[in-house]
Design a protein around this motif. Structure first.
Motif, PDB file in Angstrom:
ATOM      1  N   VAL A  59     -74.157 -25.937 -16.239  1.00  0.00           N
ATOM      2  CA  VAL A  59     -73.409 -24.467 -16.324  1.00  0.00           C
ATOM      3  C   VAL A  59     -73.482 -23.588 -15.431  1.00  0.00           C
ATOM      4  N   SER A  60     -74.966 -23.710 -15.032  1.00  0.00           N
ATOM      5  CA  SER A  60     -75.044 -22.227 -14.169  1.00  0.00           C
ATOM      6  C   SER A  60     -75.113 -23.527 -12.517  1.00  0.00           C
ATOM      7  N   GLY A  61     -74.658 -24.638 -12.263  1.00  0.00           N
ATOM      8  CA  GLY A  61     -75.181 -24.967 -11.272  1.00  0.00           C
ATOM      9  C   GLY A  61     -73.577 -25.170  -9.950  1.00  0.00           C
ATOM     10  N   TYR A  62     -73.995 -25.605  -8.962  1.00  0.00           N
ATOM     11  CA  TYR A  62     -73.078 -25.402  -7.804  1.00  0.00           C
ATOM     12  C   TYR A  62     -72.134 -25.496  -7.930  1.00  0.00           C
ATOM     13  N   PHE A  63     -72.217 -26.826  -8.571  1.00  0.00           N
ATOM     14  CA  PHE A  63     -70.655 -27.284  -9.273  1.00  0.00           C
ATOM     15  C   PHE A  63     -68.983 -26.523  -9.565  1.00  0.00           C
ATOM     16  N   TYR A  64     -69.807 -25.118 -10.545  1.00  0.00           N
ATOM     17  CA  TYR A  64     -69.543 -24.061 -11.361  1.00  0.00           C
ATOM     18  C   TYR A  64     -69.764 -23.472 -11.474  1.00  0.00           C
ATOM     19  N   LYS A  65     -69.993 -23.064 -10.279  1.00  0.00           N
ATOM     20  CA  LYS A  65     -70.482 -21.663  -9.774  1.00  0.00           C
ATOM     21  C   LYS A  65     -69.033 -20.938  -9.889  1.00  0.00           C
ATOM     22  N   THR A  66     -67.822 -21.705  -9.222  1.00  0.00           N
ATOM     23  CA  THR A  66     -67.034 -20.525  -8.719  1.00  0.00           C
ATOM     24  C   THR A  66     -65.284 -21.424  -9.300  1.00  0.00           C
ATOM     25  N   CYS A  67     -65.454 -22.571 -10.443  1.00  0.00           N
ATOM     26  CA  CYS A  67     -64.590 -23.155 -11.120  1.00  0.00           C
ATOM     27  C   CYS A  67     -64.966 -23.822 -12.723  1.00  0.00           C
ATOM     28  N   SER A  68     -64.035 -24.104 -13.336  1.00  0.00           N
ATOM     29  CA  SER A  68     -64.489 -24.572 -14.337  1.00  0.00           C
ATOM     30  C   SER A  68     -64.427 -25.561 -14.560  1.00  0.00           C
ATOM     31  N   LYS A  69     -63.892 -26.614 -14.167  1.00  0.00           N
ATOM     32  CA  LYS A  69     -63.763 -28.069 -13.922  1.00  0.00           C
ATOM     33  C   LYS A  69     -63.492 -28.726 -12.824  1.00  0.00           C
ATOM     34  N   ILE A  70     -63.741 -29.770 -12.566  1.00  0.00           N
ATOM     35  CA  ILE A  70     -63.243 -30.660 -11.218  1.00  0.00           C
ATOM     36  C   ILE A  70     -62.821 -31.376 -11.805  1.00  0.00           C
ATOM     37  N   ASP A  71     -61.920 -31.951 -10.656  1.00  0.00           N
ATOM     38  CA  ASP A  71     -60.699 -32.464 -11.502  1.00  0.00           C
ATOM     39  C   ASP A  71     -60.494 -33.684 -10.876  1.00  0.00           C
ATOM     40  N   ALA A  72     -61.622 -33.678  -9.300  1.00  0.00           N
ATOM     41  CA  ALA A  72     -61.381 -34.981  -8.701  1.00  0.00           C
ATOM     42  C   ALA A  72     -62.272 -35.761  -8.065  1.00  0.00           C
ATOM     43  N   VAL A  73     -63.187 -36.559  -7.632  1.00  0.00           N
ATOM     44  CA  VAL A  73     -63.954 -36.563  -7.141  1.00  0.00           C
ATOM     45  C   VAL A  73     -63.495 -37.732  -6.216  1.00  0.00           C
ATOM     46  N   ALA A  74     -64.114 -37.714  -4.894  1.00  0.00           N
ATOM     47  CA  ALA A  74     -63.381 -39.061  -3.678  1.00  0.00           C
ATOM     48  C   ALA A  74     -63.907 -39.007  -2.981  1.00  0.00           C
ATOM     49  N   ILE A  75     -63.982 -40.780  -2.557  1.00  0.00           N
ATOM     50  CA  ILE A  75     -65.671 -41.136  -1.466  1.00  0.00           C
ATOM     51  C   ILE A  75     -64.712 -42.165  -1.237  1.00  0.00           C
ATOM     52  N   SER A  76     -64.866 -42.399   0.313  1.00  0.00           N
ATOM     53  CA  SER A  76     -63.838 -42.806   1.298  1.00  0.00           C
ATOM     54  C   SER A  76     -65.566 -43.601   1.932  1.00  0.00           C
ATOM     55  N   ASP A  77     -65.919 -44.749   1.944  1.00  0.00           N
ATOM     56  CA  ASP A  77     -66.988 -45.102   1.610  1.00  0.00           C
ATOM     57  C   ASP A  77     -67.490 -46.467   1.004  1.00  0.00           C
ATOM     58  N   ASN A  78     -66.081 -47.022   1.492  1.00  0.00           N
ATOM     59  CA  ASN A  78     -65.702 -48.661   1.151  1.00  0.00           C
ATOM     60  C   ASN A  78     -64.540 -48.729   2.021  1.00  0.00           C
ATOM     61  N   TYR A  79     -64.418 -50.634   1.541  1.00  0.00           N
ATOM     62  CA  TYR A  79     -63.262 -51.204   3.174  1.00  0.00           C
ATOM     63  C   TYR A  79     -61.677 -51.803   2.984  1.00  0.00           C
ATOM     64  N   TRP A  80     -61.264 -51.233   2.924  1.00  0.00           N
ATOM     65  CA  TRP A  80     -59.775 -52.858   2.617  1.00  0.00           C
ATOM     66  C   TRP A  80     -60.916 -54.269   2.420  1.00  0.00           C
ATOM     67  N   LEU A  81     -59.872 -55.225   1.672  1.00  0.00           N
ATOM     68  CA  LEU A  81     -60.580 -56.209   1.831  1.00  0.00           C
ATOM     69  C   LEU A  81     -60.695 -56.986   2.733  1.00  0.00           C
ATOM     70  N   GLY A  82     -59.213 -57.592   3.712  1.00  0.00           N
ATOM     71  CA  GLY A  82     -59.189 -58.257   4.535  1.00  0.00           C
ATOM     72  C   GLY A  82     -59.036 -56.704   5.358  1.00  0.00           C
ATOM     73  N   THR A  83     -57.681 -57.281   6.306  1.00  0.00           N
ATOM     74  CA  THR A  83     -57.424 -56.107   7.994  1.00  0.00           C
ATOM     75  C   THR A  83     -55.919 -55.771   8.093  1.00  0.00           C
ATOM     76  N   THR A  84     -55.116 -56.103   7.306  1.00  0.00           N
ATOM     77  CA  THR A  84     -54.007 -55.746   7.449  1.00  0.00           C
ATOM     78  C   THR A  84     -53.057 -54.715   6.505  1.00  0.00           C
ATOM     79  N   THR A  85     -53.732 -54.943   5.293  1.00  0.00           N
ATOM     80  CA  THR A  85     -53.183 -54.362   3.449  1.00  0.00           C
ATOM     81  C   THR A  85     -54.604 -53.459   3.893  1.00  0.00           C
ATOM     82  N   PRO A  86     -54.431 -52.316   3.363  1.00  0.00           N
ATOM     83  CA  PRO A  86     -54.934 -50.636   2.390  1.00  0.00           C
ATOM     84  C   PRO A  86     -55.111 -50.878   1.248  1.00  0.00           C
TER      85      PRO A  86
END
Ligand SMILES: [Zn+2]
Ligand SMILES: [Zn+2]
Ligand SMILES: [Zn+2]
Ligand SMILES: [Zn+2]
Lengths: 481, 481
Positions: free
Chosen positions: B186-213
């Motif tokens: 409750v007192s942590g960084y993530f909840y200091k200025t908001c009461s709810k995290i609506d989403a987490v987004a991570i861009s650290d992987n890859y498309w399966l192939g080379t043509t389709t996202p």
């Protein structure tokens, strides 16, 4: 030792008298750090060979030659084999004496109680402690001590001797087999002054235990195989490929699991069938040997013996084949939890061979079996099973002339009949001597089963060192009879 | 890209305009040799974190903190995790953005065509080549580039952001899980200025192939086990003991052979039964993905695929469990022909887990199976099978609000619907975010399947780097709608 023959009595007495000087000789000989496995100590091997040569010269040996065996690798010369002769009488038998001058690695940091290359005489326990004391410098000197005693008494040896002393035994005897083959030609060293070698004697092994002397008449051979399974071209990540790709390790453990069971039974069809049947005479040999499961467990430091009686243990150690799985190359072998799918892996196993396993037939059986098992797996990987090394078994008649002489000598010196032993490991040079010189080989151990040949605090009992000279002298005496 | 919404059009244009300066920023960022696995480069990790912090400062982030995670081992400090905030509006959604600053090891000697820590812009092929270009420095900068474009145009972001950038991802994310747990209080960084995290987004992987996202909605977990078989107290010589002693390696290969067959089927009873049934909806996802056995074979560089159709491959990669045998510790693993009987050996294997395999139940099944198989062997050795590491699988609803936003963004930027992919490997931190922040996580890859993330000549296509900013910006735009 009540009935020591007239000819031997003064020799025995002289050897007893020489005890102090013979200890000093051993101290000098083991002071060379002649570790053939340690490149940085190669010069010590050469120095020790020179020292042994000087002893042979003092004993008036003739035709002493240090054979240059070339290089182990560029810039690293192999230490020499010394051949030397003592006596060329055409009316006497000729005996080849083999021993080795090099020793196993040793340093006080390994846990030795005393400096390994400084002979320590523990007078209370009657032990001579130092690297090479029993393997094989002590027994080598026992031969020379025995000859010196004869010469001090102006007595002739009852046979002609040819010495063959090498300096690479602990490192695969590189070059020795070729040298023996060359020198066994009609014009070779062995036949320069005699037409026939009557016996080869080697004192480079040990009693089974600590109380009964032994003679060794058999050694198992070793056929070493590998199974290489190959799949993807490079190691893969199990997160990405696990479940979709044929994994070489999965095939390999399947194949290795078809070779032998947890009771030590070889599962390859046709192998058991080649083993010579156990004769009644042989059974009596095992029965008469003082040995116990407890002694075996002590030597493995565990209770993992597969048998519950000494006869089975001795038979499976000496005269039955065995299959060991040694390990796997190229798979993950470190600590921790690496999620690799190895692209290729190579399983290693070997079979100890015994009479009458035909080495080439065994190879065919093994490879055929593994191929068939691999076909059953219906795998997309490829597999090759092949022999990568072999050394033949050796087996002698323990009742032939040479063994009979050695047996009489043992009974004379130690007051009891020797155990007739075989060993599970191989000394390939034994077979080379037998084949090339067309002569019987006898293994006459000087030391005891607890000498610690390749371990820390290697020792020879002073009694065994002194009696070693008497034993080997008596052997020649009975052989000449 | 015909129908770019009014709000996004100028952002896209600005990102195109900034291409050169954004390439320069990537060049600067990858010039730090921030190899977390290499202790000697630990200072480079700190320097890169300082550089990234300076970029966050330029973007007017607030409450920027470098968290000290203590020492990896005595004398070796762990590099920091940076938390930072951008926007605290109570009327906007809040999105946590995760990325990592550290990189895999790389040196030109490994076979790189250019210096790995000097960005090489191959203008002909449109590639930005260098260590970290795609994993994960390029995508991290794509977030910052997108924000910069907004600020240059005096536009507000449609959501609040909290950044979580770590520097140990390539070395097990040491300390991160604990930090997230602490800061999710409750007192942590993530909840200091908001009461709810609506989403987490991570861009650290890859498309399966080379043509389709792609968008990634599932990761397999990994339970890693070892089987340790112990017999004699020290390694033994197979010549002396072979045939008389229970050999741990013989038992171990028997046990390993009962786990999985050459077709990849797990043989441990009860495991298959826990796997979630394949739904029709899911089947359609696999069917719609452009992928082929040929592509799979290309990636393994062999023809060892266990299946002959793409659906089976994708399902077994992503949503079926798999069992891999990784190797054996303490057995002989070198080249050549060593005749050792290993005293102890430890087999390593792991199972990739998927819905709805219960991790603890799996452990019980595995250990029970191995114990039963060992009992069948009737061996004199002892055996312990245990879990040594686990990471849970992760699975998200690919049609939830966050995925729907990401899907729209992908279609907008790349002109085609994304493949809905899962991955065989695990990113344990994904699950930690989901559990601790009680929020949906979306994996939005920027790079392509042939980027060579952990390989030589790692690259990101310039198009993907530029579009990365557009994609992530659009995602936030649609999420805020
Ligand atoms: Zn020896
Ligand atoms: Zn030796
Ligand atoms: Zn990454
Ligand atoms: Zn990575």
């Amino acid at each position: 030792m009540s009935s020591v023959p007239e000819q031997l009595k003064p020799i025995f007495d002289q050897l007893d008298k020489n005890t102090d000087s013979n200890i000093a000789k051993l101290a000098k000989a083991i002071s060379f750090k002649a570790v053939s496995a340690d490149e940085s100590l190669r010069q010590e091997c050469f120095k020790k060979a020179d020292y042994i040569q000087s002893l042979l010269e003092e004993l008036n040996c003739t035709d002493i030659q240090q054979f240059d065996l070339g290089e182990e690798k560029p810039g690293l010369p192999l230490p020499p084999v010394i051949l030397a002769r003592l006596g060329t009488s055409p009316t006497k038998k000729t005996v080849v004496v083999y021993a080795h001058m090099d020793v196993q690695p040793a340093s006080i940091e390994d846990g030795w109680d005393t400096e390994p290359f400084v002979l320590h005489h523990d007078k209370e326990k009657g032990l001579l402690i130092g690297r090479g004391a029993t393997d094989d410098t002590g027994p080598l000197l026992a031969w020379l001590n025995m000859i010196e005693a004869h010469q001090q008494l102006n007595k002739e040896l009852p046979v002609n001797l040819i010495f063959c002393f090498e300096t690479m035994e602990e490192s695969g005897s590189i070059g020795l087999e070729n040298l023996i083959k060359e020198q066994s030609q009609v014009s070779g060293y062995f036949y320069k002054t005699c037409s026939k070698i009557d016996a080869v004697a080697i004192s480079d092994n040990y009693w089974l235990g600590t109380t009964t002397p032994a003679l060794t008449y058999g050694l198992r051979g070793c056929n070493y195989y590998q199974i290489k399974v190959s799949g993807p071209k490079a190691d893969l990540h199990s997160g990405v490929f696990g479940g979709c790709i044929a994994e070489p390790m999965v095939d390999l453990v399947q194949l290795l699991s078809t070779l032998v069971n947890s009771q030590g039974e070889i599962l390859i069809p046709g192998v058991k069938e080649m083993v010579a049947p156990v004769t009644e005479e042989e059974k009596n040999i095992y029965k008469s040997i003082k040995y116990s499961i407890e002694e075996f467990n002590e030597s493995s430091n565990s209770n993992t013996c597969l048998f519950d009686n000494k006869e089975d243990v001795l038979m499976h150690r000496w005269r039955m084949p065995s299959l060991s799985v040694h390990g796997i190359e190229n798979a993950f072998s470190g600590p921790g939890a690496k999620t690799v799918i190895p692209a290729t892996c190579t399983g290693k196993f070997s079979i100890r061979t015994v009479p009458h396993i035909d080495s080439a037939k065994l190879d065919a059986l093994v490879i055929d079996h593994v191929n068939k098992e691999f076909a059953k797996l219906n795998s997309k990987n490829t597999m090759v099973c092949e022999l990568i090394h072999d050394g033949a078994y050796w087996y002698s008649d323990p009742y032939n002339e040479s063994f009979t002489a050695a047996s009489k000598a043992t009974e004379l010196v130690w007051g009891q009949k020797p155990d007739l032993t075989r060993e599970g490991g191989s000394i390939p040079i034994t077979l080379t001597f037998e084949e090339q010189l067309k002569s019987s080989v006898v293994l006459i151990p000087c030391g005891r089963g607890n000498d610690g040949a390749h371990s820390i605090n290697e020792k020879i009992d002073l009694e065994n060192y002194v009696n070693g000279g008497k034993l080997l002298g008596s052997y020649l005496y009975y052989l000449a009879e």
